[in-house]
Design a protein around this motif. Structure first.
Motif, short mmCIF file in Angstrom:
data_model
loop_
_atom_site.label_atom_id
_atom_site.label_comp_id
_atom_site.label_asym_id
_atom_site.label_seq_id
_atom_site.Cartn_x
_atom_site.Cartn_y
_atom_site.Cartn_z
N ASN A 65 36.86 -50.59 -12.79
CA ASN A 65 35.95 -51.73 -12.87
C ASN A 65 36.22 -52.61 -14.09
N ARG A 66 37.13 -52.17 -14.96
CA ARG A 66 37.39 -52.90 -16.21
C ARG A 66 38.72 -53.65 -16.19
N LEU A 156 28.04 -37.09 -11.53
CA LEU A 156 28.63 -38.33 -11.02
C LEU A 156 27.65 -38.96 -10.04
N LYS A 157 27.11 -40.12 -10.40
CA LYS A 157 26.13 -40.80 -9.56
C LYS A 157 26.83 -41.70 -8.55
N ASP A 158 26.42 -41.59 -7.29
CA ASP A 158 27.01 -42.49 -6.30
C ASP A 158 26.31 -43.84 -6.27
N THR A 159 25.27 -44.00 -7.08
CA THR A 159 24.55 -45.28 -7.18
C THR A 159 24.89 -46.05 -8.45
N ALA A 160 25.69 -45.45 -9.32
CA ALA A 160 26.00 -46.06 -10.62
C ALA A 160 27.30 -46.86 -10.57
N ILE A 161 27.34 -47.93 -11.36
CA ILE A 161 28.57 -48.69 -11.55
C ILE A 161 29.07 -48.35 -12.95
N TYR A 162 30.15 -47.58 -13.00
CA TYR A 162 30.68 -47.13 -14.30
C TYR A 162 31.64 -48.17 -14.86
N TYR A 163 31.73 -48.17 -16.20
CA TYR A 163 32.51 -49.20 -16.90
C TYR A 163 33.09 -48.58 -18.17
N ARG A 164 34.25 -49.05 -18.57
CA ARG A 164 34.91 -48.55 -19.78
C ARG A 164 34.56 -49.44 -20.95
N ARG A 165 33.96 -48.84 -21.98
CA ARG A 165 33.57 -49.61 -23.15
C ARG A 165 33.98 -48.87 -24.42
N GLU A 171 27.59 -46.33 -17.82
CA GLU A 171 27.09 -47.20 -16.77
C GLU A 171 27.07 -48.64 -17.29
N ALA A 172 27.50 -49.56 -16.46
CA ALA A 172 27.63 -50.95 -16.87
C ALA A 172 26.28 -51.54 -17.26
N SER A 173 26.28 -52.33 -18.33
CA SER A 173 25.09 -53.07 -18.73
C SER A 173 24.96 -54.30 -17.83
N TYR A 174 23.87 -55.04 -18.00
CA TYR A 174 23.66 -56.25 -17.21
C TYR A 174 24.81 -57.23 -17.43
N ASP A 175 25.18 -57.49 -18.69
CA ASP A 175 26.24 -58.45 -18.98
C ASP A 175 27.58 -57.97 -18.42
N GLU A 176 27.84 -56.67 -18.50
CA GLU A 176 29.10 -56.14 -17.98
C GLU A 176 29.15 -56.25 -16.46
#
Length: 279
Positions: A65-66, A156-165, A171-176
């Motif tokens: 996602n990044r 591992l959540k199947d409802t989460a959007i993961y992001y590399r920070r 889990e991705a923040s609103y801005d991400e």
């Protein structure tokens, strides 16, 4: 005259090395990746050994996602954040890795993952001599983001959007999340309107699920969570009547997103009801 925001030469060199490795993975480009890299970050992660499948899947989602990225196995991170190429005892079977990940990740993402083996019987860089390493390279296809797991596990959540920070998978923040969506829109593969419609349809499905009322308490909580409003008696409606009203309103919003007028919407609903009755 000073130039602001100019990256240090070492950082620029490390990024160039990383880009060359992703473009053409080879024993030489991997060796340069180990010698020139500044440590873990947004696009690369080093691990002493292979991770459990659910942890690996989470990291892959965050990277995918990044941006273009890779995971390196056989390299340990010391307490002072320096890296130590310890090597792997043996290579993991590539097909086995793919099969395990395929149970948790969407096929569109699996098509972008490749595993590479690197073995150094002899090498100028003494620390990697006689050692084995593996890398998992993740291509970046913004037209498919955001990726989520197709199956959840304990961690591992199947409802989460993961992001590399900054070296972490979170889990991705609103801005991400907005950045992820904008990256996809810029590809022309999906418009913002299409994404709005998908969200409306998810809400509509959840509302239809409420019609066979389970319990007043549970249904009340569900309505608050989905709609952001309180399903209270002050509206002069029973709960089922309230849900039916919300369904009608939601259908109207979807029609607006599709550019349909109210007459077209009513005709479409009647046509659907008629087709169902005939079948």
């Amino acid at each position: 005259m000073t130039v602001k925001n100019k990256k240090p030469p070492a950082e620029r060199g490390a990024k160039d090395t990383f880009a060359r490795f992703l473009e053409e993975p080879s024993r030489e480009s991997f060796r340069r990746l180990l010698t020139d890299n500044l440590g873990e970050g947004r696009y690369v992660d080093f691990k002493r050994e292979w991770l459990p499948t659910h942890e690996l899947a989470k990291k892959v989602l965050g990277f995918a996602n990044r941006g273009p990225s890779c995971l390196v196995f056989g390299v340990a991170e010391n307490d002072d954040k320096t890296l130590e190429p310890v090597g792997l005892d043996q290579f993991q079977d590539k097909a086995d890795i793919q099969n395990k990940l395929r149970k948790l990740l969407p096929s569109s993402l699996m098509d972008q993952i490749t595993t590479w083996d690197f073995s150094y019987e002899s090498a100028e860089y003494e620390k990697i001599k006689g050692k084995k390493f593996q890398t998992l390279i993740i291509d970046y296809r913004p037209e498919y983001v955001p990726y989520t797991a197709i199956k959840g596990t304990t961690d591992l959540k199947d409802t989460a959007i993961y992001y590399r920070r900054d070296g972490l998978t979170i889990e991705a923040s609103y801005d991400e999340l907005q950045k992820i969506i904008n990256d996809r829109i810029e590809t022309g593969h999906s418009t913002r309107q299409e994404m709005d419609i998908k969200k409306h349809l998810e809400h509509l499905k959840a509302l239809y699920d409420e019609l066979p009322k389970r319990s007043p308490f549970f249904s009340h909580l569900t309505a608050e969570r989905i709609l952001g409003v309180q399903a209270a008696d002050h509206l002069g409606q029973s709960y089922s009547e309230f849900v039916e009203t919300m369904i009608s309103l939601k259908k109207g919003l979807i029609a607006e997103e599709l550019g349909l007028d109210r007459k077209s919407l009513i005709q479409g609903i009647r046509s659907g009801i008629g087709s169902k009755a005939r079948s």
